[in-house]
Design a protein around this motif. Structure first.
Motif, mmCIF file in Angstrom:
data_model
loop_
_atom_site.group_PDB
_atom_site.id
_atom_site.type_symbol
_atom_site.label_atom_id
_atom_site.label_comp_id
_atom_site.label_asym_id
_atom_site.label_seq_id
_atom_site.Cartn_x
_atom_site.Cartn_y
_atom_site.Cartn_z
ATOM 1 N N LEU A 118 38.639 48.403 32.438
ATOM 2 C CA LEU A 118 39.174 48.867 33.717
ATOM 3 C C LEU A 118 38.217 49.888 34.355
ATOM 4 O O LEU A 118 37.853 49.784 35.533
ATOM 5 N N VAL A 128 34.976 48.164 35.658
ATOM 6 C CA VAL A 128 35.088 47.457 36.947
ATOM 7 C C VAL A 128 35.087 48.481 38.088
ATOM 8 O O VAL A 128 34.386 48.325 39.093
ATOM 9 N N LEU A 129 35.859 49.572 37.928
ATOM 10 C CA LEU A 129 35.907 50.597 38.982
ATOM 11 C C LEU A 129 34.535 51.257 39.159
ATOM 12 O O LEU A 129 34.102 51.511 40.284
ATOM 13 N N VAL A 173 39.428 48.873 45.035
ATOM 14 C CA VAL A 173 39.516 47.657 44.218
ATOM 15 C C VAL A 173 41.004 47.306 44.100
ATOM 16 O O VAL A 173 41.805 48.137 43.670
ATOM 17 N N ARG A 188 44.653 45.627 43.023
ATOM 18 C CA ARG A 188 45.316 45.368 41.736
ATOM 19 C C ARG A 188 45.050 43.926 41.286
ATOM 20 O O ARG A 188 44.839 43.666 40.111
ATOM 21 N N THR A 245 42.432 42.022 41.902
ATOM 22 C CA THR A 245 41.076 41.893 41.369
ATOM 23 C C THR A 245 41.004 42.463 39.956
ATOM 24 O O THR A 245 40.398 41.876 39.061
ATOM 25 N N LEU A 246 41.638 43.629 39.761
ATOM 26 C CA LEU A 246 41.611 44.251 38.431
ATOM 27 C C LEU A 246 42.314 43.363 37.413
ATOM 28 O O LEU A 246 41.820 43.165 36.294
ATOM 29 N N THR A 277 40.093 40.341 36.659
ATOM 30 C CA THR A 277 38.831 40.625 35.991
ATOM 31 C C THR A 277 39.045 41.175 34.589
ATOM 32 O O THR A 277 38.361 40.783 33.650
ATOM 33 N N VAL A 278 39.994 42.081 34.449
ATOM 34 C CA VAL A 278 40.176 42.746 33.159
ATOM 35 C C VAL A 278 41.113 41.944 32.244
ATOM 36 O O VAL A 278 40.932 41.928 31.031
ATOM 37 N N LEU A 303 48.806 46.973 33.918
ATOM 38 C CA LEU A 303 47.733 47.705 34.608
ATOM 39 C C LEU A 303 48.094 49.188 34.731
ATOM 40 O O LEU A 303 47.259 50.062 34.476
ATOM 41 N N GLY A 315 45.554 49.333 45.362
ATOM 42 C CA GLY A 315 44.910 49.386 44.047
ATOM 43 C C GLY A 315 44.353 50.770 43.757
ATOM 44 O O GLY A 315 45.070 51.766 43.901
ATOM 45 N N TYR A 316 43.068 50.828 43.404
ATOM 46 C CA TYR A 316 42.468 52.106 43.002
ATOM 47 C C TYR A 316 41.056 52.223 43.563
ATOM 48 O O TYR A 316 40.415 51.230 43.889
#
Ligand code: CA
Length: 244
Positions: free
Chosen positions: A168, A171-172, A180, A182, A184-185, A188-189, A201, A235-236
């Motif tokens: 996580l 990716v960030l 980014v 949620r 996508t995370l 990807t993760v 998440l 997201g973040y």
């Protein structure tokens, strides 16, 4: 051998008719330094491959217009060096043998995680002397993230992150200063077939923030660490740390 010019990104032709899986493969590959192109049918994949050389073919077998195995046969005959990885929901041994006979190098049965796909691609590309994307360690204030080595340190002291917490953060960090989502995370993760709850998440993010806070509290002198901003409804974003 490394030179000062960055190697050309590895070109990946994704052949997948499922919108969700195709989009997540495209996002995940691009986020990890690959150059993906997405075709939704066997016909468009063959047309695409006739005018552009691809290093890798990621091939779904169940396509709307033709059998993916026929796509593999045609492209294997034309491009003997191309890496072909078949992605399928079919788990019968007989299908796997047919896929390999048709010229596939490897086989991943859905659902598979992006992490596993990326690891398999790296291993194949290394063997073929095509350089997988190079990932330099990322320094953000007092934090150093070495993604290939899976090492996260604060002032040279290793932070004991759980595997998903590490991924996580990676990716960030690869998109520092950018929002980014949620989705996508998750893609990807976790997995491109994650449909449903994203509570995992939130739990992983809470763990990541806690471990970074603990590392920050015990390090001396007090390190400047990047903050993770929550973007409500999206997201973040990992904030670049202020310059000293
Ligand atoms: Ca399909």
């Amino acid at each position: 051998m490394r030179t000062s010019t960055a190697p050309a990104p590895v070109r990946v032709l994704v052949v997948e008719d499922d919108d969700t899986i195709g989009r997540h493969l495209e996002t995940g590959l691009r986020g990890n330094g690959y150059a993906p192109t997405w075709s939704r049918t066997g016909g468009s994949a063959l047309a695409e491959a006739s005018h552009t050389a691809y290093d890798v073919l990621l091939l779904d077998l169940g396509l709307p217009d033709m059998d993916g195995l026929d796509v593999a046969r045609v492209l294997r005959a034309r491009f003997p060096e191309q890496l072909i990885v078949v992605l399928t929901a079919r788990t019968d041994d007989i299908d796997i043998i047919a896929g390999l006979d048709a010229g596939a190098d490897d086989y991943l049965v859905k659902p598979f995680s992006m992490t596993v796909l990326l690891a398999r691609l790296r291993a194949h590309l290394r063997r073929r002397t095509i350089s997988p994307p190079v990932q330099e360690p990322i320094r953000l204030g007092g934090l150093l993230l070495d993604v290939p080595a899976r090492r996260c340190t604060v002032h040279d002291v290793e932070v004991g992150l759980r595997p998903k917490e590490f991924e996580l953060l990676a990716v960030l960090a690869q998109h520092v200063g950018e929002a980014v989502s949620r989705e996508t995370l998750m893609a990807t993760v976790w997995d491109e077939n994650w449909f449903g709850s994203t509570k995992t998440l939130d739990v992983t993010m809470a763990g990541l923030r806690r471990r970074l806070a603990e590392a920050s509290a015990t390090a001396s002198p007090a390190p400047v660490l990047p903050l993770i901003t929550t973007l409500r409804g999206h997201g973040y974003r990992l904030e670049p740390p202020p310059q000293p």
